[in-house]
Scaffold this active site. Structure first.
Site, PDB file in Angstrom:
ATOM      1  N   SER A 189       0.797  -1.235   0.000  1.00  8.42           N
ATOM      2  CA  SER A 189       0.000   0.000   0.000  1.00  8.42           C
ATOM      3  C   SER A 189       0.826   1.279   0.000  1.00  8.42           C
ATOM      4  O   SER A 189       0.254   2.367  -0.090  1.00  8.42           O
ATOM      5  CB  SER A 189      -0.956   0.013   1.198  1.00  8.42           C
ATOM      6  OG  SER A 189      -2.065  -0.812   0.949  1.00  8.42           O
ATOM      7  N   LYS A 207       0.099   3.704  -2.710  1.00 10.04           N
ATOM      8  CA  LYS A 207      -0.922   4.749  -2.618  1.00 10.04           C
ATOM      9  C   LYS A 207      -0.322   6.147  -2.498  1.00 10.04           C
ATOM     10  O   LYS A 207      -1.022   7.141  -2.735  1.00 10.04           O
ATOM     11  CB  LYS A 207      -1.856   4.469  -1.445  1.00 10.04           C
ATOM     12  CG  LYS A 207      -2.713   3.208  -1.598  1.00 10.04           C
ATOM     13  CD  LYS A 207      -3.674   3.056  -0.436  1.00 10.04           C
ATOM     14  CE  LYS A 207      -4.598   1.853  -0.612  1.00 10.04           C
ATOM     15  NZ  LYS A 207      -3.923   0.581  -0.294  1.00 10.04           N
ATOM     16  N   SER A 254      -5.940   3.532   4.500  1.00  8.60           N
ATOM     17  CA  SER A 254      -5.395   2.761   3.380  1.00  8.60           C
ATOM     18  C   SER A 254      -6.483   2.001   2.634  1.00  8.60           C
ATOM     19  O   SER A 254      -6.284   0.872   2.174  1.00  8.60           O
ATOM     20  CB  SER A 254      -4.328   1.778   3.889  1.00  8.60           C
ATOM     21  OG  SER A 254      -3.546   1.287   2.825  1.00  8.60           O
TER      22      SER A 254
END
Length: 446
Positions: free
Chosen positions: A77, A80, A137
């Site tokens: 993640s 991101k 997230s």
């Protein structure tokens, strides 16, 4: 015949000892070899249990520590951060607004993993979706923002790859906006024009964090939020996965992970990537960026934060900022630059900004001038005080890596360079003509 038996016995004994030694050293090699496969060599003695790591000064991009920094690894993640960067960019360009209401599409609703359980047809503002992405997230919120910016997640991934090149991320490759493995994406929305999986190196990740903090520092207003309620009707709040936030010092469950000055940036975890984290901490005017990738263990044991704390401790305890070139300083042997059509034939030039480095405490480094480049050769009057008139490049040996580094700063005019009147220009032209003529005659007799 038997008289030869004792030597044979002694030779056999020596051979057995030799074989035993070979097996012993082979076992040692296997032990140390397997250890190095899990953790890269560590020149600073931090003994980080990571696949790669990097520590960077957020003000200059100077690297203070690196451990296998250029190997492309799955970032989970932490991907991101690029989505967060591009959404901010789109908003700053006026193509999107924080209060704009977005209707959730199918791709977002089908996402797995961390999410805020968006349903197709739901309506939420850009800011609420952004907070869900930056704090919780949330994969579904991330995908919906990506589709809103680029029309489809695949088109957004191409935008991510183009931006990575522009930012100098040499080992980064994106296939989606979330960092999920291809197999975990909704089958209908897996990219067909982009191969492979998402990867970034620790240097790429730190570089991305550097640009987020430099270009959109307001991002920290979101990344430092401990928790928030996505919907009024939700029973539970969306909690920040960043356990290192300084504000967690009062949380009895997370206080052992809280670190002074931490206010971002992004965690990451998948089975493929292991545990990852990009953190930033501000202390006494110095902001550092730390990246750890491939930390073993469970997603909820917090080990990635303990490894990151080692990096921050190393940076804050062993380095200090030192100004090696002052702002508005003259460059030796280049105090003035040539000017055409001016009242004077040159203008004084000084550095527009200082040059500040992170140096090991109590140590210094030599800085030398490698190039002075005028904005034009010659410059043309009129020039106002403070106008950019060129650049100067300084070289130095980086104290952390011992590599040769360079930094370039602007040169500005230290005074006005007014344009000369026509009569003065005429006299100067006549003088230059006769000077050239005289020099030509002299050359005939050489």
């Amino acid at each position: 015949m038997n008289r030869y038996s004792p030597p044979v016995a002694r030779s056999s004994s020596r051979s057995q000892r030799f074989v035993a030694l070979i097996l012993f050293f082979s076992l040692l090699l296997m032990m140390f070899g397997s250890r190095s496969a899990g953790a890269a060599p560590d020149g600073a003695g931090l003994n980080l249990d990571v696949k790669s790591a990097l520590l960077m000064d957020a003000a200059t991009g100077q690297v203070l520590y690196e451990n296998n920094p250029d190997t492309a690894l799955p970032p989970a993640s932490m991907t991101k951060m690029m989505t967060e960067y591009l959404v901010f960019k789109t908003i700053k360009e006026g193509k999107l607004s924080w209060d704009q209401v977005i209707t959730v599409q199918e791709n977002a609703a089908l996402q797995v993993g961390s999410r805020v359980f968006l349903a197709e047809g739901d309506k939420h503002t850009v800011e609420d979706l952004y907070k869900a992405m930056a704090i919780g997230s949330a994969n579904d919120a991330t995908v919906q923002l990506a589709e809103t910016v680029a029309g489809s997640e695949e088109a957004f991934a191409k935008m991510m790859n183009e931006t990575a090149k522009q930012l100098g991320m040499t080992n980064a490759h994106f296939i989606n906006s979330t960092g999920l493995d291809r197999a975990d994406m909704p089958e209908k929305y897996r990219p067909t024009s982009i191969d492979g999986e998402t990867v970034m190196s620790a240097r790429d990740t730190a570089t991305l964090a550097y640009h987020i903090l430099k270009d959109y520092p307001e991002f920290l207003d979101y990344s430092k939020i401990q928790s928030f309620k996505f919907r009024e009707r939700d029973k539970d709040e969306v909690t920040n996965w960043d356990w290192m936030l300084e504000s967690n010092k009062d949380n009895p469950y997370l206080r052992k992970f809280a670190y002074p000055g931490v206010d971002g940036l992004k965690t990451g975890h998948t089975e493929t990537a292991g545990n990852c984290f990009t953190g930033t901490s501000l202390q006494n005017g110095t902001r550092l960026i730390a990246v750890v990738m491939g930390v073993p263990g469970g997603n909820n044991d917090g080990k990635r934060f303990l490894e990151t704390a080692k990096l921050f401790d190393y940076g804050f305890n062993n380095f200090e900022k030192k100004t090696v070139v002052e702002a508005k300083a003259a460059v030796p042997d280049h105090e003035s630059l040539k000017v055409k059509k001016g009242a004077h034939k040159s203008v004084k030039a000084v550095t527009a900004t200082d040059v500040t480095l992170m140096l090991p405490k109590g140590k210094a480094t030599d800085v030398t001038v490698s190039e002075v480049k005028p904005a034009a050769d010659p410059l043309v009057a009129p020039i106002k005080q403070g106008d950019k008139v060129g650049t100067v490049t300084y070289t130095y040996k980086d104290p952390a890596s011992q590599k040769d580094k360079s930094v370039t700063v602007d040169l500005i005019a230290a005074e006005d360079a007014k344009k000369a009147g026509w009569f003065k220009l005429l006299l100067r032209a006549i003088g230059d003509f006769f000077a050239g003529l005289f020099n030509g005659i002299v050359d005939l007799f050489k």
